[in-house]
Write a protein that holds these residues in place. Structure first.
Motif, PDB file in Angstrom:
ATOM      1  N   SER A  46       0.825  -1.205   0.000  1.00 51.90           N
ATOM      2  CA  SER A  46       0.000   0.000   0.000  1.00 51.90           C
ATOM      3  C   SER A  46       0.864   1.262   0.000  1.00 51.90           C
ATOM      4  O   SER A  46       0.593   2.217  -0.737  1.00 51.90           O
ATOM      5  CB  SER A  46      -0.926  -0.027   1.208  1.00 51.90           C
ATOM      6  N   ALA A  47       1.907   1.280   0.813  1.00 50.07           N
ATOM      7  CA  ALA A  47       2.815   2.440   0.856  1.00 50.07           C
ATOM      8  C   ALA A  47       3.538   2.609  -0.479  1.00 50.07           C
ATOM      9  O   ALA A  47       3.683   3.722  -0.991  1.00 50.07           O
ATOM     10  CB  ALA A  47       3.819   2.293   1.994  1.00 50.07           C
ATOM     11  N   ALA A  48       3.983   1.509  -1.058  1.00 52.04           N
ATOM     12  CA  ALA A  48       4.670   1.562  -2.353  1.00 52.04           C
ATOM     13  C   ALA A  48       3.708   2.036  -3.440  1.00 52.04           C
ATOM     14  O   ALA A  48       4.052   2.889  -4.269  1.00 52.04           O
ATOM     15  CB  ALA A  48       5.237   0.192  -2.708  1.00 52.04           C
ATOM     16  N   ARG A  49       2.502   1.508  -3.441  1.00 49.90           N
ATOM     17  CA  ARG A  49       1.500   1.879  -4.458  1.00 49.90           C
ATOM     18  C   ARG A  49       1.154   3.363  -4.358  1.00 49.90           C
ATOM     19  O   ARG A  49       1.034   4.056  -5.374  1.00 49.90           O
ATOM     20  CB  ARG A  49       0.256   1.016  -4.288  1.00 49.90           C
ATOM     21  N   ALA A  50       1.028   3.865  -3.146  1.00 53.82           N
ATOM     22  CA  ALA A  50       0.715   5.282  -2.965  1.00 53.82           C
ATOM     23  C   ALA A  50       1.818   6.151  -3.555  1.00 53.82           C
ATOM     24  O   ALA A  50       1.540   7.160  -4.212  1.00 53.82           O
ATOM     25  CB  ALA A  50       0.530   5.601  -1.480  1.00 53.82           C
ATOM     26  N   ARG A  51       3.067   5.759  -3.366  1.00 56.77           N
ATOM     27  CA  ARG A  51       4.187   6.534  -3.919  1.00 56.77           C
ATOM     28  C   ARG A  51       4.214   6.448  -5.443  1.00 56.77           C
ATOM     29  O   ARG A  51       4.371   7.452  -6.128  1.00 56.77           O
ATOM     30  CB  ARG A  51       5.512   6.050  -3.332  1.00 56.77           C
ATOM     31  N   VAL A  52       4.069   5.247  -5.966  1.00 61.13           N
ATOM     32  CA  VAL A  52       4.106   5.041  -7.414  1.00 61.13           C
ATOM     33  C   VAL A  52       2.985   5.825  -8.089  1.00 61.13           C
ATOM     34  O   VAL A  52       3.187   6.453  -9.127  1.00 61.13           O
ATOM     35  CB  VAL A  52       4.018   3.527  -7.737  1.00 61.13           C
ATOM     36  N   ASN A  53       1.807   5.824  -7.496  1.00 58.07           N
ATOM     37  CA  ASN A  53       0.673   6.534  -8.091  1.00 58.07           C
ATOM     38  C   ASN A  53       0.884   8.043  -8.111  1.00 58.07           C
ATOM     39  O   ASN A  53       0.298   8.733  -8.948  1.00 58.07           O
ATOM     40  CB  ASN A  53      -0.619   6.176  -7.372  1.00 58.07           C
ATOM     41  N   LYS A  54       1.709   8.566  -7.223  1.00 58.63           N
ATOM     42  CA  LYS A  54       2.035   9.991  -7.244  1.00 58.63           C
ATOM     43  C   LYS A  54       3.042  10.314  -8.351  1.00 58.63           C
ATOM     44  O   LYS A  54       3.126  11.444  -8.804  1.00 58.63           O
ATOM     45  CB  LYS A  54       2.602  10.440  -5.893  1.00 58.63           C
ATOM     46  N   LEU A  55       3.809   9.320  -8.751  1.00 55.20           N
ATOM     47  CA  LEU A  55       4.840   9.540  -9.766  1.00 55.20           C
ATOM     48  C   LEU A  55       4.297   9.470 -11.185  1.00 55.20           C
ATOM     49  O   LEU A  55       4.759  10.178 -12.065  1.00 55.20           O
ATOM     50  CB  LEU A  55       5.967   8.508  -9.608  1.00 55.20           C
ATOM     51  N   ARG A  56       3.335   8.589 -11.413  1.00 45.28           N
ATOM     52  CA  ARG A  56       2.858   8.364 -12.773  1.00 45.28           C
ATOM     53  C   ARG A  56       1.476   7.760 -12.738  1.00 45.28           C
ATOM     54  O   ARG A  56       1.217   6.843 -11.958  1.00 45.28           O
ATOM     55  CB  ARG A  56       3.845   7.421 -13.467  1.00 45.28           C
ATOM     56  N   ASP A  57       0.580   8.258 -13.585  1.00 44.39           N
ATOM     57  CA  ASP A  57      -0.781   7.723 -13.638  1.00 44.39           C
ATOM     58  C   ASP A  57      -0.829   6.353 -14.311  1.00 44.39           C
ATOM     59  O   ASP A  57      -1.483   5.440 -13.853  1.00 44.39           O
ATOM     60  CB  ASP A  57      -1.710   8.674 -14.390  1.00 44.39           C
ATOM     61  N   LEU A  58      -0.131   6.244 -15.417  1.00 47.88           N
ATOM     62  CA  LEU A  58      -0.153   5.021 -16.207  1.00 47.88           C
ATOM     63  C   LEU A  58       1.282   4.575 -16.426  1.00 47.88           C
ATOM     64  O   LEU A  58       2.123   5.370 -16.857  1.00 47.88           O
ATOM     65  CB  LEU A  58      -0.845   5.271 -17.554  1.00 47.88           C
ATOM     66  N   PHE A  59       1.574   3.322 -16.127  1.00 47.29           N
ATOM     67  CA  PHE A  59       2.921   2.814 -16.314  1.00 47.29           C
ATOM     68  C   PHE A  59       2.861   1.303 -16.457  1.00 47.29           C
ATOM     69  O   PHE A  59       1.837   0.685 -16.188  1.00 47.29           O
ATOM     70  CB  PHE A  59       3.827   3.190 -15.130  1.00 47.29           C
ATOM     71  N   TYR A  60       3.950   0.738 -16.885  1.00 47.53           N
ATOM     72  CA  TYR A  60       4.046  -0.709 -16.918  1.00 47.53           C
ATOM     73  C   TYR A  60       5.278  -1.129 -16.138  1.00 47.53           C
ATOM     74  O   TYR A  60       6.232  -0.363 -15.991  1.00 47.53           O
ATOM     75  CB  TYR A  60       4.086  -1.252 -18.354  1.00 47.53           C
ATOM     76  N   LEU A  61       5.240  -2.334 -15.621  1.00 54.25           N
ATOM     77  CA  LEU A  61       6.386  -2.911 -14.925  1.00 54.25           C
ATOM     78  C   LEU A  61       7.179  -3.699 -15.951  1.00 54.25           C
ATOM     79  O   LEU A  61       6.622  -4.478 -16.711  1.00 54.25           O
ATOM     80  CB  LEU A  61       5.925  -3.827 -13.789  1.00 54.25           C
ATOM     81  N   ASP A  62       8.474  -3.482 -15.966  1.00 55.02           N
ATOM     82  CA  ASP A  62       9.303  -4.177 -16.944  1.00 55.02           C
ATOM     83  C   ASP A  62      10.288  -5.095 -16.230  1.00 55.02           C
ATOM     84  O   ASP A  62      10.162  -5.336 -15.039  1.00 55.02           O
ATOM     85  CB  ASP A  62      10.013  -3.168 -17.856  1.00 55.02           C
ATOM     86  N   ASP A  63      11.257  -5.601 -16.964  1.00 53.90           N
ATOM     87  CA  ASP A  63      12.182  -6.569 -16.378  1.00 53.90           C
ATOM     88  C   ASP A  63      13.583  -5.997 -16.173  1.00 53.90           C
ATOM     89  O   ASP A  63      14.569  -6.711 -16.262  1.00 53.90           O
ATOM     90  CB  ASP A  63      12.221  -7.854 -17.211  1.00 53.90           C
ATOM     91  N   ARG A  64      13.651  -4.704 -15.868  1.00 57.09           N
ATOM     92  CA  ARG A  64      14.950  -4.114 -15.560  1.00 57.09           C
ATOM     93  C   ARG A  64      15.528  -4.709 -14.285  1.00 57.09           C
ATOM     94  O   ARG A  64      14.797  -4.980 -13.334  1.00 57.09           O
ATOM     95  CB  ARG A  64      14.825  -2.596 -15.356  1.00 57.09           C
ATOM     96  N   VAL A  65      16.833  -4.878 -14.266  1.00 57.18           N
ATOM     97  CA  VAL A  65      17.526  -5.291 -13.056  1.00 57.18           C
ATOM     98  C   VAL A  65      17.518  -4.108 -12.099  1.00 57.18           C
ATOM     99  O   VAL A  65      17.737  -2.963 -12.503  1.00 57.18           O
ATOM    100  CB  VAL A  65      18.972  -5.734 -13.378  1.00 57.18           C
ATOM    101  N   LEU A  66      17.262  -4.397 -10.812  1.00 61.33           N
ATOM    102  CA  LEU A  66      17.099  -3.329  -9.829  1.00 61.33           C
ATOM    103  C   LEU A  66      17.943  -3.576  -8.593  1.00 61.33           C
ATOM    104  O   LEU A  66      18.441  -4.680  -8.371  1.00 61.33           O
ATOM    105  CB  LEU A  66      15.622  -3.237  -9.420  1.00 61.33           C
ATOM    106  N   ALA A  67      18.062  -2.531  -7.802  1.00 60.87           N
ATOM    107  CA  ALA A  67      18.728  -2.600  -6.500  1.00 60.87           C
ATOM    108  C   ALA A  67      17.780  -1.990  -5.478  1.00 60.87           C
ATOM    109  O   ALA A  67      17.033  -1.057  -5.785  1.00 60.87           O
ATOM    110  CB  ALA A  67      20.042  -1.832  -6.533  1.00 60.87           C
ATOM    111  N   ALA A  68      17.798  -2.513  -4.267  1.00 61.77           N
ATOM    112  CA  ALA A  68      16.941  -1.986  -3.203  1.00 61.77           C
ATOM    113  C   ALA A  68      17.778  -1.605  -1.995  1.00 61.77           C
ATOM    114  O   ALA A  68      18.772  -2.273  -1.674  1.00 61.77           O
ATOM    115  CB  ALA A  68      15.899  -3.024  -2.794  1.00 61.77           C
ATOM    116  N   THR A  69      17.371  -0.534  -1.347  1.00 58.37           N
ATOM    117  CA  THR A  69      17.980  -0.096  -0.091  1.00 58.37           C
ATOM    118  C   THR A  69      16.875  -0.022   0.943  1.00 58.37           C
ATOM    119  O   THR A  69      15.811   0.547   0.676  1.00 58.37           O
ATOM    120  CB  THR A  69      18.636   1.294  -0.257  1.00 58.37           C
TER     121      THR A  69
END
Length: 152
Positions: A46-69
């Motif tokens: 829910s916290a992640a979704r709230a942040r993502v929704n503030k960044l972009r209305d429409l987007f897709y998830l892709d297969d980029r390699v990522l790093a997390a902190t």
């Protein structure tokens, strides 16, 4: 051809880095309380979704390699092992920030117990907010920047 090899469409790709805070105490994946673990993953999502929704209305998830902190600022010295908080956080953002946690190539986790001094350089506004927030607070950043792969 995998999506990571194709040029990304800036108007529909998820813009990284993504940083968000959770003002709560993380739960351990070793807990025997299955319902509490699922509820915690939903809190993270829910916290992640709230942040993502503030960044972009429409987007897709892709297969980029990522790093997390993941930084956990605790109100009291943490009793459990810091590694036990990682799995539920990582699992909680599957299908919100990335399609599969196998895309995470690097995970950095650190706890900050009260009274232990630390110095950070190059703070983002979200990390600065985490530091200034009354604990407990968890700072999470997911990034597509792979510059850490470059060894000296």
């Amino acid at each position: 051809r995998p999506l990571s090899d194709t040029p990304l469409e800036p108007d529909i790709s998820l813009p990284f880095p993504i940083e968000f805070l959770i003002r709560d105490t993380p739960r351990s994946h070793q807990s025997k309380n299955v319902a509490a673990k699922e509820k915690w993953k939903q809190t993270v999502a829910s916290a992640a979704r709230a942040r993502v929704n503030k960044l972009r209305d429409l987007f897709y998830l892709d297969d980029r390699v990522l790093a997390a902190t993941i930084f956990y600022f605790s109100p009291v010295p943490m009793e459990g092992d810091v590694d036990n908080i990682v799995k539920l956080i990582i699992d909680g953002i599957v299908n919100v920030i990335y399609l599969d946690d196998r895309l995470l190539e690097r995970v950095v986790v650190q706890k900050f117990d009260p009274g232990v001094e630390f110095v950070m350089h190059s703070l983002t506004s979200r990390l600065e907010e985490a530091i200034r927030t009354e604990p407990p607070v968890i700072y999470i950043r997911v990034d597509a920047d792979l510059s850490w792969r470059e060894l000296p």
